[in-house]
Design a protein around this motif. Structure first.
Motif, PDB file in Angstrom:
ATOM      1  N   GLN A  63      40.383  50.438  26.530  1.00 15.40           N
ATOM      2  CA  GLN A  63      39.475  51.407  25.916  1.00 15.40           C
ATOM      3  C   GLN A  63      39.018  52.473  26.908  1.00 15.40           C
ATOM      4  N   ALA A  64      39.182  52.233  28.180  1.00 12.26           N
ATOM      5  CA  ALA A  64      38.828  53.211  29.224  1.00 12.26           C
ATOM      6  C   ALA A  64      39.922  53.178  30.293  1.00 12.26           C
ATOM      7  N   PRO A  65      41.155  53.613  29.933  1.00 15.68           N
ATOM      8  CA  PRO A  65      42.299  53.458  30.840  1.00 15.68           C
ATOM      9  C   PRO A  65      42.192  54.217  32.156  1.00 15.68           C
ATOM     10  N   SER A  66      41.357  55.229  32.218  1.00 14.95           N
ATOM     11  CA  SER A  66      41.252  55.977  33.473  1.00 14.95           C
ATOM     12  C   SER A  66      40.242  55.349  34.437  1.00 14.95           C
ATOM     13  N   TYR A  67      39.490  54.335  33.984  1.00 17.01           N
ATOM     14  CA  TYR A  67      38.524  53.701  34.884  1.00 17.01           C
ATOM     15  C   TYR A  67      39.276  52.876  35.929  1.00 17.01           C
ATOM     16  N   PRO A  68      38.976  53.074  37.218  1.00 13.61           N
ATOM     17  CA  PRO A  68      39.722  52.381  38.279  1.00 13.61           C
ATOM     18  C   PRO A  68      39.197  50.966  38.566  1.00 13.61           C
ATOM     19  N   HIS A  69      39.698  49.968  37.829  1.00 10.29           N
ATOM     20  CA  HIS A  69      39.272  48.584  38.044  1.00 10.29           C
ATOM     21  C   HIS A  69      39.917  47.968  39.280  1.00 10.29           C
ATOM     22  N   GLY A  70      41.033  48.534  39.725  1.00 13.61           N
ATOM     23  CA  GLY A  70      41.675  48.049  40.941  1.00 13.61           C
ATOM     24  C   GLY A  70      42.406  46.734  40.755  1.00 13.61           C
ATOM     25  N   GLY A  71      42.536  46.009  41.845  1.00 16.07           N
ATOM     26  CA  GLY A  71      43.285  44.756  41.845  1.00 16.07           C
ATOM     27  C   GLY A  71      43.396  44.260  43.268  1.00 16.07           C
ATOM     28  N   GLY A  72      44.534  43.666  43.572  1.00 16.60           N
ATOM     29  CA  GLY A  72      44.728  43.160  44.920  1.00 16.60           C
ATOM     30  C   GLY A  72      46.097  42.540  45.084  1.00 16.60           C
ATOM     31  N   ASP A  73      46.422  42.161  46.305  1.00 19.69           N
ATOM     32  CA  ASP A  73      47.714  41.546  46.631  1.00 19.69           C
ATOM     33  C   ASP A  73      47.507  40.086  46.989  1.00 19.69           C
ATOM     34  N   TYR A  74      48.531  39.282  46.708  1.00 16.04           N
ATOM     35  CA  TYR A  74      48.480  37.854  46.998  1.00 16.04           C
ATOM     36  C   TYR A  74      49.818  37.435  47.582  1.00 16.04           C
ATOM     37  N   PRO A  75      49.855  36.940  48.829  1.00 16.66           N
ATOM     38  CA  PRO A  75      51.125  36.495  49.409  1.00 16.66           C
ATOM     39  C   PRO A  75      51.591  35.230  48.690  1.00 16.66           C
TER      40      PRO A  75
END
Length: 131
Positions: A63-75
């Motif tokens: 519903q708000a695709p431009s909002y930057p929720h981010g994420g992360g990396d996992y080895p």
């Protein structure tokens, strides 16, 4: 006699190509997750392809695709991984928080990256928040 030789050759070619036996398709990568408030969700990834060095996660609000929720990396090393609530260390992760009383659909996407950082598989799952 000529026909028998042709049939024998055809049978050998089919067996060599794998046509004489059923082969299982490689497992497709899949992701599932459970919300943990605004922390990174508890996540299970299966069918991780050989050659994967890093799993890269991203959260997207439909519903708000431009909002930057981010994420992360996992080895990762292996074909599956279970990450507990908050177990994905990400400095730029901003968990789900739609304005009350709205309920939003969030997509949690995982990309399998090889040692060179190139994507080799992707999977995603969608859940509503709050539930």
């Amino acid at each position: 006699m000529k026909m028998s030789a042709s049939i024998a050759v055809a049978c050998c070619v089919l067996v060599a190509w794998g046509g004489g036996a059923a082969h299982a398709a490689p497992a497709k990568m899949a992701v599932s997750f459970t919300w943990c408030g605004t922390a990174t969700p508890a996540t299970k990834v299966t069918g991780i392809p050989a050659g994967t060095a890093i799993l890269r996660f991203r959260l997207r609000d439909h519903q708000a695709p431009s909002y930057p929720h981010g994420g992360g990396d996992y080895p990762v090393a292996g074909r599956s991984v279970s990450i507990p609530c908050g177990g994905l260390k990400a400095s730029n992760f901003d968990g789900p928080h739609p304005p009350p009383p709205q309920i939003h659909d969030y997509e949690w996407t995982v990309s399998a990256l090889n040692a060179k950082g190139m994507p080799i598989a992707t999977a995603s799952a969608v859940r509503k928040f709050p539930q």
